[in-house]
Design a protein around this motif. Structure first.
Motif, mmCIF file in Angstrom:
data_model
loop_
_atom_site.group_PDB
_atom_site.id
_atom_site.type_symbol
_atom_site.label_atom_id
_atom_site.label_comp_id
_atom_site.label_asym_id
_atom_site.label_seq_id
_atom_site.Cartn_x
_atom_site.Cartn_y
_atom_site.Cartn_z
ATOM 1 N N ARG A 1 0.797 -1.224 -0.063
ATOM 2 C CA ARG A 1 0.085 0.008 -0.050
ATOM 3 C C ARG A 1 0.943 1.245 -0.080
ATOM 4 N NH1 ARG A 1 -3.288 1.142 3.972
ATOM 5 N NH2 ARG A 1 -2.084 -0.300 5.715
ATOM 6 N N LEU A 2 2.210 1.321 -0.175
ATOM 7 C CA LEU A 2 2.888 2.404 -0.130
ATOM 8 C C LEU A 2 4.065 2.243 -1.318
ATOM 9 C CD1 LEU A 2 4.204 5.073 1.030
ATOM 10 C CD2 LEU A 2 5.592 3.333 2.797
ATOM 11 N N THR A 3 4.077 3.516 -1.878
ATOM 12 C CA THR A 3 4.930 3.523 -3.095
ATOM 13 C C THR A 3 5.738 4.756 -2.601
ATOM 14 O OG1 THR A 3 3.490 2.854 -4.742
ATOM 15 C CG2 THR A 3 5.394 3.949 -5.351
ATOM 16 N N LEU A 4 7.044 4.548 -2.592
ATOM 17 C CA LEU A 4 8.109 5.469 -2.187
ATOM 18 C C LEU A 4 8.828 6.110 -3.558
ATOM 19 C CD1 LEU A 4 8.749 7.072 0.416
ATOM 20 C CD2 LEU A 4 10.559 5.236 0.794
ATOM 21 N N ILE A 5 8.829 7.347 -3.801
ATOM 22 C CA ILE A 5 9.564 7.780 -4.875
ATOM 23 C C ILE A 5 10.669 9.030 -4.474
ATOM 24 C CG2 ILE A 5 8.960 9.297 -6.917
ATOM 25 C CD1 ILE A 5 6.284 8.345 -6.719
ATOM 26 N N GLU A 6 11.631 9.038 -5.000
ATOM 27 C CA GLU A 6 12.791 10.117 -4.987
ATOM 28 C C GLU A 6 12.553 10.805 -5.937
ATOM 29 O OE1 GLU A 6 17.548 10.698 -4.750
ATOM 30 O OE2 GLU A 6 16.936 8.764 -4.587
ATOM 31 N N GLY A 7 12.217 12.448 -5.530
ATOM 32 C CA GLY A 7 12.023 13.281 -6.324
ATOM 33 C C GLY A 7 11.477 14.589 -5.561
ATOM 34 N N ARG A 8 11.218 15.627 -6.391
ATOM 35 C CA ARG A 8 10.958 16.992 -5.543
ATOM 36 C C ARG A 8 9.334 16.995 -5.671
ATOM 37 N NH1 ARG A 8 14.360 21.355 -5.565
ATOM 38 N NH2 ARG A 8 16.659 21.205 -6.205
ATOM 39 N N PHE A 9 8.774 17.657 -4.502
ATOM 40 C CA PHE A 9 7.236 17.512 -4.610
ATOM 41 C C PHE A 9 6.730 18.641 -5.593
ATOM 42 C CE2 PHE A 9 8.190 20.304 -0.823
ATOM 43 C CZ PHE A 9 7.780 21.461 -1.065
ATOM 44 N N GLY A 10 7.670 19.726 -5.917
ATOM 45 C CA GLY A 10 6.952 20.456 -6.985
ATOM 46 C C GLY A 10 6.916 19.834 -8.265
ATOM 47 N N GLU A 11 7.215 18.593 -8.504
ATOM 48 C CA GLU A 11 6.916 17.732 -9.642
ATOM 49 C C GLU A 11 6.034 16.643 -9.452
ATOM 50 O OE1 GLU A 11 11.088 16.984 -10.889
ATOM 51 O OE2 GLU A 11 11.463 18.805 -11.914
ATOM 52 N N ILE A 12 5.381 16.694 -8.560
ATOM 53 C CA ILE A 12 4.443 15.607 -8.063
ATOM 54 C C ILE A 12 3.561 15.017 -8.993
ATOM 55 C CG2 ILE A 12 2.747 16.886 -6.908
ATOM 56 C CD1 ILE A 12 4.428 13.414 -5.861
ATOM 57 N N ASP A 13 2.960 15.953 -9.975
ATOM 58 C CA ASP A 13 2.094 15.658 -11.024
ATOM 59 C C ASP A 13 2.726 14.586 -11.980
ATOM 60 O OD1 ASP A 13 3.655 17.818 -11.447
ATOM 61 O OD2 ASP A 13 2.145 18.720 -12.709
ATOM 62 N N ARG A 14 4.042 15.190 -12.310
ATOM 63 C CA ARG A 14 4.908 14.449 -13.254
ATOM 64 C C ARG A 14 5.418 12.870 -12.802
ATOM 65 N NH1 ARG A 14 9.931 13.027 -13.921
ATOM 66 N NH2 ARG A 14 10.737 14.777 -12.257
ATOM 67 N N LEU A 15 5.759 13.112 -11.592
ATOM 68 C CA LEU A 15 6.306 11.638 -10.721
ATOM 69 C C LEU A 15 4.943 10.737 -10.527
ATOM 70 C CD1 LEU A 15 8.162 13.258 -7.703
ATOM 71 C CD2 LEU A 15 8.981 12.314 -9.971
ATOM 72 N N LEU A 16 3.773 11.373 -10.590
ATOM 73 C CA LEU A 16 2.712 10.397 -10.317
ATOM 74 C C LEU A 16 2.183 10.023 -11.806
ATOM 75 C CD1 LEU A 16 0.395 12.328 -7.975
ATOM 76 C CD2 LEU A 16 1.532 9.958 -7.517
#
Length: 326
Positions: free
Chosen positions: A74-89
């Motif tokens: 139930r948890l996915t962990l992503i390294e990245g900036r939260f300002g780019e959360i739409d792209r990361l998702l």
């Protein structure tokens, strides 16, 4: 709530209030945009959410793997900036989520580690980089001119004697250790031993905010959240600095049409050309006395939250970003 145990390294500020603002229903997908030591993520998992968590600090990602294993998928962990959360998702096939929380600023985990250089409580390398890449605090302080340093200390740290401090920093260069910088600031501000508040606090905060581009990142993160929250999705933001809180307040007020209401003292301006993307925000929340006593970091915290409407996200607006970042 069938609670998961708190991470002993990090008791997140306004934890219960954040969970209440997110109004999590079991099976919903929520985002912890600032994972840190995972305090909010644990609470969101305990409430039954599927969580996507993000952090630009590789240490946070590495140490969060144990929680990934505990979460039963139930948890996915992503390294990245939260300002780019739409792209990361989007890269993971996720177009919309039910809630997003931001905990703005440095994490307790980063502050407590002298080798990261965020704090003057223990001597360490003058680093302060959240992502552990790019220009360090030492790099910048040893190359920037006096005027640039003074402006950062004044605007990001509310340091009224920024010119005096900047002049002392330039005279003491090169600097490489947090202890060195703290000593320079204390001497410049004639800090008496045993005084209740260390005068290095404001300058360390300002330098950290500048090195990590935190205010620009906050604006980008709020706009990204607007793009990925589904209608009825909830946004919760905890900030610890007056400038950060002002950015969040202005964003939610503008995006909810607050600037178009007017008052008996001020006529309403021209109605918004774009539909409101958030309902009027909830009243801000501050920690209670018990939490402040338990966690001194909570004293400056403010939680603001709002619910997404069905209106399309506003396009990028550089004028708005400039006004919000000042």
């Amino acid at each position: 709530m069938n609670d998961l145990p708190r991470d002993p390294r990090h008791d997140p500020v306004l934890r219960d209030e954040v969970v209440a603002a997110l109004a999590i229903m079991p099976g919903e997908r929520h985002v912890d945009a600032t994972f840190g030591a995972g305090g909010y993520t644990r609470a969101m998992l305990a409430a039954g959410a599927e969580v996507v968590a993000c952090d630009r600090d590789p240490d946070a990602i590495a140490e969060g793997q144990a929680l990934v294993e505990e979460s039963d998928g139930r948890l996915t962990l992503i390294e990245g900036r939260f300002g780019e959360i739409d792209r990361l998702l989007a890269e993971r096939g996720i177009e919309a989520v039910d809630g997003i929380v931001f905990d703005i600023g440095v994490s307790s985990m980063q502050l407590d580690r002298a080798d990261r250089g965020f704090s003057f409580q223990a001597d360490g390398p003058l680093d302060m980089r959240m992502a552990q890449s790019g220009e360090s605090a030492a790099d910048w302080l040893n190359r920037a001119d006096e005027g640039e340093i003074a402006d950062v200390l004044f605007h990001y740290g509310d340091e009224r004697q920024s010119r005096r401090v900047a002049r002392a920093i330039v005279a003491a260069r090169p600097l490489s250790r947090t202890g060195e910088l703290a000593a320079v600031i204390r001497k410049a501000l004639r800090h008496p031993p045993g005084a209740p508040k260390d005068p290095a606090t404001k300058s360390f905060q300002a330098i950290r905010i500048h090195i990590n581009g935190e205010l620009e990142e906050l604006v980008a993160g709020l706009c990204a959240a607007e793009r990925v929250l589904r209608p009825g999705g909830r946004l919760a933001v905890v900030s610890f600095h007056s400038t950060e809180d002002r950015i969040v307040k202005n964003f939610l007020r503008e995006r909810s049409g607050g600037d178009a209401r007017g008052s008996r003292h001020r006529p309403a301006p021209v109605p918004l050309a774009r539909a409101a993307t958030f309902h009027p925000p909830a009243r801000k929340v501050r920690p209670g006395k018990a939490e402040e006593a338990r966690n001194p970091r909570a004293r400056s915290a403010t939680l603001r939250s709002a619910v997404r409407t069905s209106a399309p996200a506003w396009p990028a607006d550089d004028r708005m970003k400039e006004a919000m970042s000042c």
